[in-house]
Design a protein around this motif. Structure first.
Motif, short mmCIF file in Angstrom:
data_model
loop_
_atom_site.label_atom_id
_atom_site.label_comp_id
_atom_site.label_asym_id
_atom_site.label_seq_id
_atom_site.Cartn_x
_atom_site.Cartn_y
_atom_site.Cartn_z
N ARG A 1 0.63 -1.27 -2.02
CA ARG A 1 1.36 -0.40 -2.80
C ARG A 1 2.74 -0.93 -2.85
O ARG A 1 3.70 -0.45 -3.65
N PHE A 2 3.26 -1.46 -1.81
CA PHE A 2 4.74 -1.70 -1.90
C PHE A 2 4.90 -3.15 -1.32
O PHE A 2 4.61 -3.52 -0.48
N TRP B 1 10.80 3.68 -2.09
CA TRP B 1 9.56 4.08 -1.70
C TRP B 1 9.13 5.41 -2.38
O TRP B 1 7.81 5.74 -2.41
N THR C 1 6.74 5.15 -4.87
CA THR C 1 5.37 4.67 -4.57
C THR C 1 4.40 5.99 -4.45
O THR C 1 3.35 5.90 -4.42
N THR D 1 -0.76 -1.30 2.91
CA THR D 1 -0.28 -0.78 2.11
C THR D 1 1.10 -1.70 1.55
O THR D 1 1.67 -1.61 0.29
N THR D 2 1.49 -2.49 2.67
CA THR D 2 2.85 -3.12 2.45
C THR D 2 3.01 -4.66 2.83
O THR D 2 2.17 -4.83 3.40
#
Length: 328
Positions: free
Chosen positions: A31-32, A146, A149, A208-209
């Motif tokens: 996601r990031f 952030w 997201t 996620t990152t």
């Protein structure tokens, strides 16, 4: 335009592209993405190429720059990118985050009212106070990246599948990434700490990152990258990919490099001597590159991926497309 698929000479393992062992993960599932590295190594170039590669997989991608010199429009052939989210290509958007604007957006999100924000925050005394708070401008930009997201569309799906943060260089980048942890440690419970906790949880989650480190096959960038990786591990931030930019295709074997360097400086007074001098300079650069690639492979937790040296302007849509193909 680019150096087409280079083939290392036999017996030169330091030039061999290293296969993924799975530790790089699949960036398309994140996601990031946090892209950082020493200044001048091509971070923004890698951001643009990664965005293009991910968009080609159907991902909706946002590139978030930190009050940077704007170059994405040149790289992707789009309109100039400012502090508002701007379309930058099929499935790609971009924003160049201004800390003052980001702080205003954050204040309005917390207060749910522009009028109330202006009443409380839109005066020179409060603005001066916020400028004096260590890390507040960094958090305004990092927090905004952030927050993107968490954005959703009307149907509940994410507005962006992946946010790519074009983070500041090395030391400043590490300082920015430390800010949410500092907020968690020192700020009393409230909206600011709550958001910092949510962001920090996402940043530390390898599902996620991913932090993408960009470097060059040179002594100083390699050293800084290894040190940066150590700093990221201390923060427990997941390193997902290492990109070594501007890798030259080797022309000489190790023995040939040794012989050329042993010639010493060559006086260029005739055409053959000029060719020998150029070959010697290339041999020296190849040796430094080989040593740097070997150090990076041994000193980093993730095996590097390589991008070739482009001999034409790399900040063009054609060049970025070529590099995006290499990244996939």
């Amino acid at each position: 335009m680019a150096v087409e698929g280079w083939t290392p000479p036999p017996g030169s393992p330091m030039y061999r592209p290293m296969p993924s062992d799975g530790s790089q993960g699949e960036l398309a599932s994140k996601r990031f993405l946090i892209v950082t590295g020493k200044g001048g190594v091509g971070k923004t170039t890698v951001c643009a190429a990664e965005a293009l590669a991910l968009a080609a997989k159907g991902k909706r991608v946002l590139i978030a720059m930190c009050n940077a010199k704007e170059r994405i429009s040149q790289m992707l052939g789009c309109d100039l990118v400012g502090s508002e989210v701007t379309p930058a290509g099929p499935n790609i958007w971009a924003v160049n985050m201004d800390p003052e604007v980001a702080l205003e957006e954050y204040g309005m999100m917390m207060l749910k009212s522009r009028a109330l924000y202006k009443l409380l925050f839109d005066n020179k005394y409060v603005r001066t106070f916020f400028r004096a708070v260590p890390g507040m401008h960094e958090w305004a930009m990092l927090g905004k990246a952030w927050w993107h997201t968490t954005e959703t569309r009307d149907d509940g799906s994410p507005r962006f599948d992946i946010v790519i943060l074009d983070a500041p260089a090395t030391g400043h980048g590490l300082d920015m990434l430390r800010v949410p942890k500092v907020i968690i440690d020192v700020v009393p419970p409230g909206l600011l700490r709550r958001d910092a906790e949510r962001a920090w949880k996402l940043f530390q989650d390898p599902a996620t990152t991913a932090v993408v480190l960009v470097t060059l096959p040179e002594e100083m960038p390699a050293t800084e990258t290894i040190e940066l990786a150590a700093g990221l591990r201390e923060l427990q931030l997941p390193i997902g990919k290492i990109v070594v930019n501007q890798v030259l295709p080797p022309l000489f074997s190790r023995d040939e490099r040794v012989k050329l360097e042993a010639l010493g400086p060559v006086e260029v007074d005739a055409e053959p001597a000029a060719a020998v001098s150029a070959a010697r300079r290339r041999a020296i650069r190849e040796r430094v590159q080989a040593e740097s690639l070997s150090r990076l492979a041994e000193g980093l937790p993730v095996q590097p991926a390589y991008l070739p040296q482009l001999f034409d302007n790399a900040a063009t849509p054609k060049a970025i497309y070529e590099l995006s193909r290499r990244l996939t």
